[in-house]
Design a protein around this motif. Sequence first.
Motif, PDB file in Angstrom:
ATOM      1  N   ILE A 134       0.843  -1.196   0.000  1.00 43.88           N
ATOM      2  CA  ILE A 134       0.000   0.000   0.000  1.00 43.88           C
ATOM      3  C   ILE A 134       0.883   1.253   0.000  1.00 43.88           C
ATOM      4  O   ILE A 134       0.569   2.244  -0.662  1.00 43.88           O
ATOM      5  CB  ILE A 134      -0.961  -0.020   1.203  1.00 43.88           C
ATOM      6  CG1 ILE A 134      -1.970  -1.146   1.014  1.00 43.88           C
ATOM      7  CG2 ILE A 134      -1.662   1.313   1.364  1.00 43.88           C
ATOM      8  CD1 ILE A 134      -2.920  -1.324   2.171  1.00 43.88           C
ATOM      9  N   ALA A 135       1.993   1.208   0.697  1.00 48.26           N
ATOM     10  CA  ALA A 135       2.900   2.355   0.750  1.00 48.26           C
ATOM     11  C   ALA A 135       3.483   2.645  -0.637  1.00 48.26           C
ATOM     12  O   ALA A 135       3.594   3.806  -1.041  1.00 48.26           O
ATOM     13  CB  ALA A 135       4.018   2.099   1.753  1.00 48.26           C
ATOM     14  N   PHE A 155       0.781   4.225  -2.753  1.00 44.76           N
ATOM     15  CA  PHE A 155       0.575   5.608  -2.336  1.00 44.76           C
ATOM     16  C   PHE A 155       1.670   6.502  -2.919  1.00 44.76           C
ATOM     17  O   PHE A 155       1.382   7.578  -3.448  1.00 44.76           O
ATOM     18  CB  PHE A 155       0.573   5.720  -0.810  1.00 44.76           C
ATOM     19  CG  PHE A 155       0.582   7.132  -0.323  1.00 44.76           C
ATOM     20  CD1 PHE A 155      -0.569   7.898  -0.361  1.00 44.76           C
ATOM     21  CD2 PHE A 155       1.760   7.704   0.146  1.00 44.76           C
ATOM     22  CE1 PHE A 155      -0.559   9.213   0.076  1.00 44.76           C
ATOM     23  CE2 PHE A 155       1.783   9.013   0.580  1.00 44.76           C
ATOM     24  CZ  PHE A 155       0.626   9.770   0.547  1.00 44.76           C
ATOM     25  N   LEU A 156       2.922   6.069  -2.822  1.00 42.20           N
ATOM     26  CA  LEU A 156       4.029   6.868  -3.349  1.00 42.20           C
ATOM     27  C   LEU A 156       3.946   7.013  -4.861  1.00 42.20           C
ATOM     28  O   LEU A 156       4.274   8.075  -5.408  1.00 42.20           O
ATOM     29  CB  LEU A 156       5.368   6.257  -2.942  1.00 42.20           C
ATOM     30  CG  LEU A 156       5.714   6.386  -1.457  1.00 42.20           C
ATOM     31  CD1 LEU A 156       7.000   5.635  -1.157  1.00 42.20           C
ATOM     32  CD2 LEU A 156       5.834   7.836  -1.055  1.00 42.20           C
ATOM     33  N   VAL A 210       1.143   7.000  -6.701  1.00 39.29           N
ATOM     34  CA  VAL A 210       0.053   7.944  -6.980  1.00 39.29           C
ATOM     35  C   VAL A 210       0.490   9.362  -6.633  1.00 39.29           C
ATOM     36  O   VAL A 210       0.233  10.307  -7.384  1.00 39.29           O
ATOM     37  CB  VAL A 210      -1.228   7.540  -6.210  1.00 39.29           C
ATOM     38  CG1 VAL A 210      -2.274   8.631  -6.276  1.00 39.29           C
ATOM     39  CG2 VAL A 210      -1.769   6.232  -6.760  1.00 39.29           C
ATOM     40  N   TRP A 211       1.178   9.519  -5.498  1.00 40.58           N
ATOM     41  CA  TRP A 211       1.643  10.836  -5.088  1.00 40.58           C
ATOM     42  C   TRP A 211       2.605  11.411  -6.128  1.00 40.58           C
ATOM     43  O   TRP A 211       2.530  12.583  -6.476  1.00 40.58           O
ATOM     44  CB  TRP A 211       2.339  10.748  -3.731  1.00 40.58           C
ATOM     45  CG  TRP A 211       2.940  12.051  -3.306  1.00 40.58           C
ATOM     46  CD1 TRP A 211       2.315  13.097  -2.724  1.00 40.58           C
ATOM     47  CD2 TRP A 211       4.311  12.442  -3.482  1.00 40.58           C
ATOM     48  NE1 TRP A 211       3.208  14.112  -2.519  1.00 40.58           N
ATOM     49  CE2 TRP A 211       4.437  13.732  -2.973  1.00 40.58           C
ATOM     50  CE3 TRP A 211       5.422  11.804  -4.013  1.00 40.58           C
ATOM     51  CZ2 TRP A 211       5.650  14.413  -2.984  1.00 40.58           C
ATOM     52  CZ3 TRP A 211       6.624  12.481  -4.028  1.00 40.58           C
ATOM     53  CH2 TRP A 211       6.730  13.778  -3.510  1.00 40.58           C
TER      54      TRP A 211
END
Length: 61
Positions: free
Chosen positions: A5-6, A9-10, A12-13
């Motif tokens: 998930i991390a 997230f990175l 997408v960020w």
Amino acid sequence: MTFSIAEMFLLVWAVVATLGYGYLRGELRKHREVTCDLLVKIAKGSIKVIETDEFLEFKEV
């Protein structure tokens, strides 16, 4: 190959940050072009700057 998930997230960020940066660079380029055009017209004398108490007014000659 699995993604945590991390990592998602990175990813997408990073995509959002890159797109935002590109958009803001385009906006800056547009505003810079308008400002340059205005300054060139002022330098050539085709626009006069009238200073009042509250603001500056630009009038074409």
